[in-house]
Each structure stands twice: as structure tokens, then as C-alpha cells.
Design a protein around this motif. Structure first.
Motif, PDB file in Angstrom:
ATOM      1  N   HIS A   1       2.919  15.401 -18.833  1.00 42.43           N
ATOM      2  CA  HIS A   1       2.236  16.271 -19.789  1.00 42.43           C
ATOM      3  C   HIS A   1       3.214  17.219 -20.500  1.00 42.43           C
ATOM      4  CE1 HIS A   1      -2.084  15.613 -18.658  1.00 42.43           C
ATOM      5  NE2 HIS A   1      -1.472  15.023 -17.642  1.00 42.43           N
ATOM      6  N   PHE A   2       4.508  17.022 -20.323  1.00 40.67           N
ATOM      7  CA  PHE A   2       5.494  17.985 -20.814  1.00 40.67           C
ATOM      8  C   PHE A   2       5.420  18.226 -22.315  1.00 40.67           C
ATOM      9  CE2 PHE A   2       7.948  14.244 -21.867  1.00 40.67           C
ATOM     10  CZ  PHE A   2       8.725  14.635 -22.946  1.00 40.67           C
ATOM     11  N   THR A   3       5.000  17.240 -23.082  1.00 39.80           N
ATOM     12  CA  THR A   3       4.994  17.409 -24.538  1.00 39.80           C
ATOM     13  C   THR A   3       4.057  18.517 -25.003  1.00 39.80           C
ATOM     14  OG1 THR A   3       3.355  15.650 -24.800  1.00 39.80           O
ATOM     15  CG2 THR A   3       5.687  15.032 -25.030  1.00 39.80           C
ATOM     16  N   SER A   4       3.153  18.935 -24.125  1.00 38.91           N
ATOM     17  CA  SER A   4       2.233  20.017 -24.485  1.00 38.91           C
ATOM     18  C   SER A   4       2.953  21.366 -24.557  1.00 38.91           C
ATOM     19  CB  SER A   4       1.097  20.114 -23.467  1.00 38.91           C
ATOM     20  OG  SER A   4       1.578  20.615 -22.233  1.00 38.91           O
ATOM     21  N   GLY A   5       4.067  21.500 -23.832  1.00 42.43           N
ATOM     22  CA  GLY A   5       4.760  22.790 -23.776  1.00 42.43           C
ATOM     23  C   GLY A   5       3.886  23.874 -23.170  1.00 42.43           C
ATOM     24  N   SER A   6       2.941  23.497 -22.346  1.00 37.67           N
ATOM     25  CA  SER A   6       1.956  24.414 -21.772  1.00 37.67           C
ATOM     26  C   SER A   6       2.596  25.571 -21.003  1.00 37.67           C
ATOM     27  CB  SER A   6       1.023  23.640 -20.838  1.00 37.67           C
ATOM     28  OG  SER A   6       0.282  24.504 -20.024  1.00 37.67           O
ATOM     29  N   VAL A   7       2.288  26.779 -21.431  1.00 37.57           N
ATOM     30  CA  VAL A   7       2.791  27.973 -20.752  1.00 37.57           C
ATOM     31  C   VAL A   7       2.187  28.066 -19.349  1.00 37.57           C
ATOM     32  CG1 VAL A   7       2.837  30.497 -20.827  1.00 37.57           C
ATOM     33  CG2 VAL A   7       3.264  29.192 -22.899  1.00 37.57           C
ATOM     34  N   GLU A   8       0.931  27.639 -19.197  1.00 40.37           N
ATOM     35  CA  GLU A   8       0.300  27.648 -17.872  1.00 40.37           C
ATOM     36  C   GLU A   8       1.045  26.717 -16.922  1.00 40.37           C
ATOM     37  OE1 GLU A   8      -2.788  28.642 -20.925  1.00 40.37           O
ATOM     38  OE2 GLU A   8      -1.431  26.952 -20.694  1.00 40.37           O
ATOM     39  N   ALA A   9       1.458  25.555 -17.425  1.00 38.57           N
ATOM     40  CA  ALA A   9       2.211  24.614 -16.591  1.00 38.57           C
ATOM     41  C   ALA A   9       3.585  25.189 -16.251  1.00 38.57           C
ATOM     42  CB  ALA A   9       2.358  23.268 -17.295  1.00 38.57           C
ATOM     43  N   ILE A  10       4.225  25.831 -17.207  1.00 36.22           N
ATOM     44  CA  ILE A  10       5.529  26.448 -16.950  1.00 36.22           C
ATOM     45  C   ILE A  10       5.404  27.494 -15.850  1.00 36.22           C
ATOM     46  CG2 ILE A  10       7.340  27.931 -17.926  1.00 36.22           C
ATOM     47  CD1 ILE A  10       6.850  26.467 -20.623  1.00 36.22           C
ATOM     48  N   THR A  11       4.374  28.324 -15.933  1.00 36.94           N
ATOM     49  CA  THR A  11       4.153  29.364 -14.923  1.00 36.94           C
ATOM     50  C   THR A  11       3.914  28.751 -13.547  1.00 36.94           C
ATOM     51  OG1 THR A  11       3.218  30.829 -16.596  1.00 36.94           O
ATOM     52  CG2 THR A  11       2.694  31.335 -14.308  1.00 36.94           C
ATOM     53  N   ALA A  12       3.041  27.744 -13.479  1.00 33.11           N
ATOM     54  CA  ALA A  12       2.705  27.117 -12.196  1.00 33.11           C
ATOM     55  C   ALA A  12       3.900  26.372 -11.598  1.00 33.11           C
ATOM     56  CB  ALA A  12       1.519  26.171 -12.379  1.00 33.11           C
ATOM     57  N   LEU A  13       4.646  25.653 -12.438  1.00 24.75           N
ATOM     58  CA  LEU A  13       5.816  24.918 -11.934  1.00 24.75           C
ATOM     59  C   LEU A  13       6.927  25.866 -11.506  1.00 24.75           C
ATOM     60  CD1 LEU A  13       5.793  22.011 -14.525  1.00 24.75           C
ATOM     61  CD2 LEU A  13       5.460  21.765 -12.046  1.00 24.75           C
ATOM     62  N   THR A  14       7.066  26.983 -12.204  1.00 24.06           N
ATOM     63  CA  THR A  14       8.062  27.981 -11.802  1.00 24.06           C
ATOM     64  C   THR A  14       7.714  28.517 -10.415  1.00 24.06           C
ATOM     65  OG1 THR A  14       8.502  28.582 -14.093  1.00 24.06           O
ATOM     66  CG2 THR A  14       9.150  30.174 -12.428  1.00 24.06           C
ATOM     67  N   LYS A  15       6.457  28.781 -10.191  1.00 20.20           N
ATOM     68  CA  LYS A  15       6.001  29.243  -8.874  1.00 20.20           C
ATOM     69  C   LYS A  15       6.279  28.167  -7.813  1.00 20.20           C
ATOM     70  CE  LYS A  15       1.977  30.965  -6.430  1.00 20.20           C
ATOM     71  NZ  LYS A  15       0.530  31.169  -6.455  1.00 20.20           N
ATOM     72  N   ALA A  16       6.089  26.904  -8.182  1.00 20.09           N
ATOM     73  CA  ALA A  16       6.298  25.802  -7.238  1.00 20.09           C
ATOM     74  C   ALA A  16       7.764  25.650  -6.819  1.00 20.09           C
ATOM     75  CB  ALA A  16       5.775  24.499  -7.826  1.00 20.09           C
ATOM     76  N   LEU A  17       8.686  26.259  -7.557  1.00 22.02           N
ATOM     77  CA  LEU A  17      10.100  26.216  -7.165  1.00 22.02           C
ATOM     78  C   LEU A  17      10.340  26.945  -5.844  1.00 22.02           C
ATOM     79  CD1 LEU A  17      11.952  26.850 -10.556  1.00 22.02           C
ATOM     80  CD2 LEU A  17      11.416  24.665  -9.460  1.00 22.02           C
ATOM     81  N   ASP A  18       9.376  27.766  -5.441  1.00 21.21           N
ATOM     82  CA  ASP A  18       9.474  28.492  -4.171  1.00 21.21           C
ATOM     83  C   ASP A  18       8.647  27.839  -3.063  1.00 21.21           C
ATOM     84  OD1 ASP A  18      11.183  30.530  -5.113  1.00 21.21           O
ATOM     85  OD2 ASP A  18       9.483  31.584  -6.009  1.00 21.21           O
ATOM     86  N   ASP A  19       8.106  26.653  -3.314  1.00 21.49           N
ATOM     87  CA  ASP A  19       7.305  25.955  -2.310  1.00 21.49           C
ATOM     88  C   ASP A  19       8.152  25.695  -1.072  1.00 21.49           C
ATOM     89  OD1 ASP A  19       4.492  24.241  -2.443  1.00 21.49           O
ATOM     90  OD2 ASP A  19       5.939  23.392  -1.021  1.00 21.49           O
ATOM     91  N   SER A  20       7.517  25.692   0.081  1.00 22.00           N
ATOM     92  CA  SER A  20       8.242  25.455   1.336  1.00 22.00           C
ATOM     93  C   SER A  20       8.703  24.011   1.476  1.00 22.00           C
ATOM     94  CB  SER A  20       7.354  25.829   2.528  1.00 22.00           C
ATOM     95  OG  SER A  20       6.176  25.029   2.523  1.00 22.00           O
ATOM     96  N   ASP A  21       8.129  23.107   0.699  1.00 21.74           N
ATOM     97  CA  ASP A  21       8.465  21.685   0.802  1.00 21.74           C
ATOM     98  C   ASP A  21       9.510  21.280  -0.241  1.00 21.74           C
ATOM     99  OD1 ASP A  21       7.803  18.888   1.831  1.00 21.74           O
ATOM    100  OD2 ASP A  21       7.469  18.673  -0.330  1.00 21.74           O
ATOM    101  N   ALA A  22      10.557  20.619   0.222  1.00 20.52           N
ATOM    102  CA  ALA A  22      11.632  20.183  -0.674  1.00 20.52           C
ATOM    103  C   ALA A  22      11.131  19.183  -1.719  1.00 20.52           C
ATOM    104  CB  ALA A  22      12.773  19.571   0.131  1.00 20.52           C
ATOM    105  N   GLY A  23      10.210  18.307  -1.352  1.00 12.97           N
ATOM    106  CA  GLY A  23       9.685  17.328  -2.297  1.00 12.97           C
ATOM    107  C   GLY A  23       8.924  17.975  -3.443  1.00 12.97           C
ATOM    108  N   VAL A  24       8.198  19.030  -3.141  1.00 12.36           N
ATOM    109  CA  VAL A  24       7.480  19.759  -4.192  1.00 12.36           C
ATOM    110  C   VAL A  24       8.489  20.426  -5.125  1.00 12.36           C
ATOM    111  CG1 VAL A  24       5.900  21.672  -4.694  1.00 12.36           C
ATOM    112  CG2 VAL A  24       5.428  20.146  -2.766  1.00 12.36           C
ATOM    113  N   ARG A  25       9.497  21.073  -4.562  1.00 15.72           N
ATOM    114  CA  ARG A  25      10.524  21.735  -5.384  1.00 15.72           C
ATOM    115  C   ARG A  25      11.266  20.722  -6.247  1.00 15.72           C
ATOM    116  NH1 ARG A  25      11.631  23.958  -0.351  1.00 15.72           N
ATOM    117  NH2 ARG A  25      13.721  23.075  -0.291  1.00 15.72           N
ATOM    118  N   LYS A  26      11.578  19.565  -5.673  1.00 18.07           N
ATOM    119  CA  LYS A  26      12.307  18.520  -6.404  1.00 18.07           C
ATOM    120  C   LYS A  26      11.503  18.024  -7.603  1.00 18.07           C
ATOM    121  CE  LYS A  26      14.508  14.053  -5.580  1.00 18.07           C
ATOM    122  NZ  LYS A  26      14.765  13.005  -4.576  1.00 18.07           N
ATOM    123  N   ASN A  27      10.219  17.767  -7.408  1.00 13.39           N
ATOM    124  CA  ASN A  27       9.368  17.280  -8.502  1.00 13.39           C
ATOM    125  C   ASN A  27       9.093  18.392  -9.515  1.00 13.39           C
ATOM    126  OD1 ASN A  27       9.285  14.803  -7.222  1.00 13.39           O
ATOM    127  ND2 ASN A  27       7.260  15.098  -6.365  1.00 13.39           N
TER     128      ASN A  27
END
Length: 179
Positions: A57-83
Motif C-alpha cells: 500500500h506504499f503508493t498511498s503515502g499514508s501518514v497513518e501507515a507511517i505512524t503505525a510502522l514507525t511505532k512497529a520499529l520498537d516491536d519486541s519481535d525481530a520479524g515485525v521490525r524487519k517487515n
């Protein structure tokens, strides 16, 4: 019995992961918002799948997705952070001037500084290389200081495997200075 009813209602992990696959292929706002919601699921498999599916969905440039994915960079799981870090670069590239994009770039640099997983580091390099911002070359190189030379060399190899651009050349030069 709750497991049976959850499966019947599509609330078990396998059903959620299958649903996420469909949502990734649907390029509408409602699907993207559901994927964002799945990033907060208790199941690591669901969070991993949602982070990966959001990349479509990246072509949307969604700010909500950017915010949520940025938060996911702190997930305890390496696979979540990697994706999440790989998906994040695409969204940033489509919304480069948003404040959330600036915060996300800094979050990726922070991830590089603290991360030891080579797969996550490679995805972070791909993500920032896709952003095409030469101003990131210095902070990225600084983040790689103190990392094993093999890891820095692997980061350079990742950039070598991408189509050449001026920004990627600058990032490569900066990373070589760390060696």
C-alpha cells in the motif's frame, strides 16, 4: 470451545493471517486501515504479516501507515521490525515532506544504531536508500559506526544491488568511510 468459535468467526491467528493477505492485495483506504489495526494484534504472526502486507500500500503515502510502522520499529519481535522497516521506506518516499516522514527517518536511524540483526539492518538500508534523501547519508554512516565491518560491508552490498542513483552513491560513500 473458544478456539473453535474463533476459527469459525475468523478470529484465530491463521484466519487473521489469511485475511491480511487479501487486505494487502486490496489497495483501498479501508484495507490499509485494517492492516494498520492488525499491527497492534497480540499475535506476532499477525503483526509480522500486517507489517509485510502494508508494503503493498506504499503508493498511498499514508501518514497513518507511517505512524503505525514507525511505532512497529520498537516491536519486541525481530520479524515485525524487519517487515515494518522495509514497508516504511516506501511510504516515506511517497510522503517525503510530512512531519511523520521526518520522524520515521530518524526512527530508522535509531533502529540502525541499536539493532544487531543483520536482516533488519539490511532492510533499514534498503528503506533509506529508497527514500532517495542524500541528507541521510551522514546520519546513516554515523549509526553504523561501531558495528562489525562485515555488517557495514553487507549494507554497502545491499546498495550495490539497487539501481544506482545520486542519493545511493552518497550513502555508499558515507558507509565506506565507516570501514
Amino acid at each position: 470451545m473458544p478456539g473453535f468459535f474463533n476459527k469459525l468467526l475468523g478470529k484465530d491467528t491463521d484466519s487473521k493471517v489469511q485475511n491480511i493477505g487479501y487486505l494487502g492485495n486490496m489497495k483501498d483506504d479501508a484495507s490499509r486501515m485494517k492492516l494498520i489495526k492488525f499491527l497492534g494484534d497480540e499475535s506476532v504472526d499477525v503483526r509480522r504479516s500486517a507489517a509485510a502486507a502494508l508494503e503493498q500500500h506504499f503508493t498511498s503515502g499514508s501518514v497513518e501507515a507511517i505512524t503505525a510502522l514507525t511505532k512497529a520499529l520498537d516491536d519486541s519481535d525481530a520479524g515485525v521490525r524487519k517487515n515494518a522497516v522495509l514497508s516504511l521506506g516506501g511510504f516515506i518516499s511517497k510522503a517525503p515532506s510530512s512531519g511523520e516522514s521526518a520522524r520515521a527517518k530518524q526512527a530508522i536511524i535509531g533502529l540502525i544504531k541499536r539493532e544487531m540483526d543483520e536482516g533488519i539492518l539490511k532492510n533499514a538500508v534498503i528503506s533509506l536508500a529508497n527514500v532517495q534523501d542524500p541528507a541521510l547519508s551522514g546520519p546513516m554512516a554515523e549509526a553504523f559506526k561501531g558495528k562489525d565491518k562485515k555488517v557495514v560491508s553487507a549494507a554497502i552490498d545491499v546498495i550495490d544491488n539497487l539501481p544506482p542513483t545520486d542519493a545511493r552513491t552518497e550513502i555508499k560513500k558515507a558507509l565506506r568511510s565507516v570501514l
